[in-house]
Motif scaffolding. Structure first.
Motif, PDB file in Angstrom:
ATOM      1  N   ILE A 187       0.829  -1.204   0.000  1.00 36.99           N
ATOM      2  CA  ILE A 187       0.000   0.000   0.000  1.00 36.99           C
ATOM      3  C   ILE A 187       0.865   1.257   0.000  1.00 36.99           C
ATOM      4  O   ILE A 187       0.583   2.221  -0.716  1.00 36.99           O
ATOM      5  N   LYS A 188       1.960   1.241   0.767  1.00 36.28           N
ATOM      6  CA  LYS A 188       2.819   2.424   0.849  1.00 36.28           C
ATOM      7  C   LYS A 188       3.520   2.721  -0.474  1.00 36.28           C
ATOM      8  O   LYS A 188       3.976   3.846  -0.709  1.00 36.28           O
ATOM      9  N   ASP A 189       3.619   1.707  -1.360  1.00 36.24           N
ATOM     10  CA  ASP A 189       4.318   1.881  -2.632  1.00 36.24           C
ATOM     11  C   ASP A 189       3.394   2.266  -3.782  1.00 36.24           C
ATOM     12  O   ASP A 189       3.862   2.444  -4.911  1.00 36.24           O
ATOM     13  N   LEU A 190       2.090   2.365  -3.511  1.00 35.30           N
ATOM     14  CA  LEU A 190       1.174   2.801  -4.561  1.00 35.30           C
ATOM     15  C   LEU A 190       1.416   4.276  -4.838  1.00 35.30           C
ATOM     16  O   LEU A 190       1.388   5.104  -3.930  1.00 35.30           O
ATOM     17  N   SER A 191       1.639   4.600  -6.072  1.00 41.53           N
ATOM     18  CA  SER A 191       2.017   5.973  -6.415  1.00 41.53           C
ATOM     19  C   SER A 191       0.825   6.909  -6.319  1.00 41.53           C
ATOM     20  O   SER A 191      -0.335   6.489  -6.442  1.00 41.53           O
ATOM     21  N   PRO A 192       1.077   8.203  -6.098  1.00 38.63           N
ATOM     22  CA  PRO A 192      -0.017   9.198  -6.048  1.00 38.63           C
ATOM     23  C   PRO A 192      -0.846   9.226  -7.323  1.00 38.63           C
ATOM     24  O   PRO A 192      -1.998   9.651  -7.289  1.00 38.63           O
ATOM     25  N   SER A 193      -0.290   8.759  -8.438  1.00 35.69           N
ATOM     26  CA  SER A 193      -1.062   8.718  -9.682  1.00 35.69           C
ATOM     27  C   SER A 193      -2.130   7.631  -9.638  1.00 35.69           C
ATOM     28  O   SER A 193      -3.065   7.615 -10.442  1.00 35.69           O
ATOM     29  N   ILE A 195      -3.314   6.168  -6.216  1.00 35.81           N
ATOM     30  CA  ILE A 195      -4.111   6.374  -5.007  1.00 35.81           C
ATOM     31  C   ILE A 195      -3.630   7.638  -4.312  1.00 35.81           C
ATOM     32  O   ILE A 195      -2.488   7.723  -3.881  1.00 35.81           O
ATOM     33  N   ASN A 196      -4.486   8.643  -4.239  1.00 31.31           N
ATOM     34  CA  ASN A 196      -4.051   9.892  -3.602  1.00 31.31           C
ATOM     35  C   ASN A 196      -4.255   9.824  -2.096  1.00 31.31           C
ATOM     36  O   ASN A 196      -4.787   8.855  -1.558  1.00 31.31           O
ATOM     37  N   PHE A 237     -10.350   7.174  -8.151  1.00 28.85           N
ATOM     38  CA  PHE A 237      -9.517   6.024  -7.802  1.00 28.85           C
ATOM     39  C   PHE A 237      -9.907   4.793  -8.611  1.00 28.85           C
ATOM     40  O   PHE A 237      -9.054   4.110  -9.189  1.00 28.85           O
ATOM     41  N   LEU A 238     -11.194   4.477  -8.648  1.00 31.12           N
ATOM     42  CA  LEU A 238     -11.633   3.288  -9.378  1.00 31.12           C
ATOM     43  C   LEU A 238     -11.309   3.398 -10.866  1.00 31.12           C
ATOM     44  O   LEU A 238     -10.921   2.415 -11.506  1.00 31.12           O
TER      45      LEU A 238
END
Length: 472
Positions: A187-193, A195-196, A237-238
């Motif tokens: 989860i911490k590695d999901l980029s802001p592009s 998941i904001n 997000f979706l």
């Protein structure tokens, strides 16, 4: 009139914590579900019903008292010790009886009162009835179910959509497909592009086990996740992770009962085309008058030829509301076989819940659970001793997780302190703070203030007030 079970004064023991004294009138599906949950939470319960065998059955099953008789009778309520009750909940099959039960109870005692009212005419006057009769709550299972179903059809990608913060925030459940951008990512590695910071993954279910995930949790294909976000950020997000976010354009509802009326009204107001198949001709004529923008078909909704003729293969959504669980399940399986429609299955009985889960029915609605959650939220708020109310309560993932929204009415050990400095219980997340119309996805430096509503998810159960989030 007869009394079954132990008298209230003798219902004690190590397994009982101090709870409220509650009278429940009606031993039907909703009444039974309430008894199960409220007994589990440690309340003293007396049940009233005219069916002696049903009262006997339920008092043998739970450590409660039962009175056989008319719940609207003054003498029956006195026999049930209404003057010592904190709350009466009337959930018989009759709206009028429920309202009368509560009216008599309010005249006889100082207890709070909740009435189940399902008829559309009464529901439109719910605020007036609540005020004039002095009720704590009027609850409508069919309308609650219709609202849940409508939210899913507005976002058909979702398995569930739960509303919080006066509908400003949604808790959305969906399953991660093979090859999705989320798979094998912490989860911490999901980029802001992708998941904001205003989208929070709150719960993950994998192979029947539930996790409250933190940053290093790695998502896998076939995980079922729930995330909290505003409606705008939910859609964003979706869309980024490859899901369709458009509401359905049309639906076929099979069955023409009260739930159908409520659901069709909601969908038509959003511009969704509605076709209703109902076998009773007189009811079809009523629905034609009540829902002039809907297409009403008089016919047997379980007839395969009729369903094909009415376009089930090309419909974007199908909702079986026949009133018979088995028919609803079969119709769901049939619709899944012949179409790509979003299908919602309404099920009234819950005793085969685990078996139902193995059928992979997509979205399933249990109206009595929705009703129970509303009532239990009120009961927990009434039971707590500090300045906060439970605004919203949902049980998720087969009751393994609770999502609770608290309204903060006074200062306490959780207010005016950075969240990073609060000693929170394990397996708990603070998902959002709603303050003056603004939704805050909290960081460690944010603080809870008086006037906020705060939503948490946890695998701990039975929270009554916001202080329960602290590991004391």
């Amino acid at each position: 009139m007869s009394i079954i079970g132990n008298p209230i004064s003798s219902i004690t023991g190590a397994n009982k914590k101090k709870g409220l004294n509650i009278i429940i009138v009606g031993c039907g599906k909703v009444g039974s579900a309430l008894i199960k949950q409220l007994d589990k939470e440690g309340h003293e319960i007396t049940v009233i019903d005219q069916n002696a065998s049903r009262v006997s059955e339920i008092t043998n099953q739970y450590d409660i008292m039962g009175v056989v008789g008319n719940g609207a009778s003054y003498s029956v309520q006195m026999e049930a010790n209404i003057q010592a009750a904190d709350l009466i909940i009337a959930v018989t099959a009759s709206d009028e009886l429920n309202l009368l039960c509560c009216t008599i109870a309010k005249r006889t005692s100082e207890c709070a009162a909740i009435a189940r009212v399902r008829t559309p005419d009464y529901s439109r006057e719910a605020d007036y009835l609540k005020e004039k009769l002095g009720l704590a709550m009027i609850i409508n299972p069919e309308l609650l179910a219709a609202n849940e179903m409508a939210r899913i059809l507005y976002l058909p990608t979702a398995l569930e959509v739960n509303a919080f913060a006066d509908n400003h925030v949604e808790l959305v459940k969906f399953k991660i497909p093979e090859g999705n951008i989320l798979t094998n990512k912490a989860i911490k590695d999901l980029s802001p592009s992708v998941i904001n910071s205003d989208v929070l993954i709150c719960v993950v279910e994998r192979d029947g086990e539930v996790f409250i995930p933190y940053g290093n949790f790695v998502l896998r294909a076939k995980d079922t996740i729930s995330f909290a976000s505003t409606k705008k950020n939910t859609l964003e997000f979706l869309h980024k992770v490859g899901f369709n976010t458009n509401q359905v354009e049309d639906t076929i509802i099979i069955g023409g009962g009260t739930e159908t009326y409520y659901l069709a009204s909601l969908l038509l107001s959003k511009g969704i085309q509605v076709k209703i198949i109902e076998i009773d001709r007189a009811r079809c004529e009523e629905l034609t008058s009540l829902l002039p923008k809907a297409i009403i078909i008089n016919g047997d909704g379980t007839d395969e030829d009729l369903l094909r003729e009415e376009g089930i293969e090309n419909s974007e959504s199908v909702v079986p509301l026949t009133g018979i669980d088995e028919e609803n399940i079969i119709l769901t399986l049939y619709a899944n076989q012949v179409s790509h429609a979003k299908v919602i299955t309404k099920i009234d009985r819950t005793n085969f819940r685990q078996v139902i889960k193995t059928l992979d029915l997509d979205s399933v609605i249990f109206p009595q659970y929705l009703t129970c959650e509303k009532i239990i939220a009120y009961v927990r708020a009434k039971q707590n001793s500090m300045g906060c109310d439970i605004e919203t309560l949902y049980h998720l993932f087969d009751d393994k997780v609770e999502a609770i929204e608290f309204k903060i009415d006074q200062e306490s050990a959780v207010t005016n302190t950075p969240i990073m400095d609060l000693k929170l219980k394990k397996d708990l997340l603070i998902c959002f703070i709603h303050r003056n119309g603004k939704v805050i996805t909290p960081s460690g430096s944010d603080e809870i203030k008086v006037g906020d509503t705060v939503m948490i998810v946890t695998t701990n159960t039975g929270f009554n007030d916001i202080l329960d989030i602290l590991d004391k």
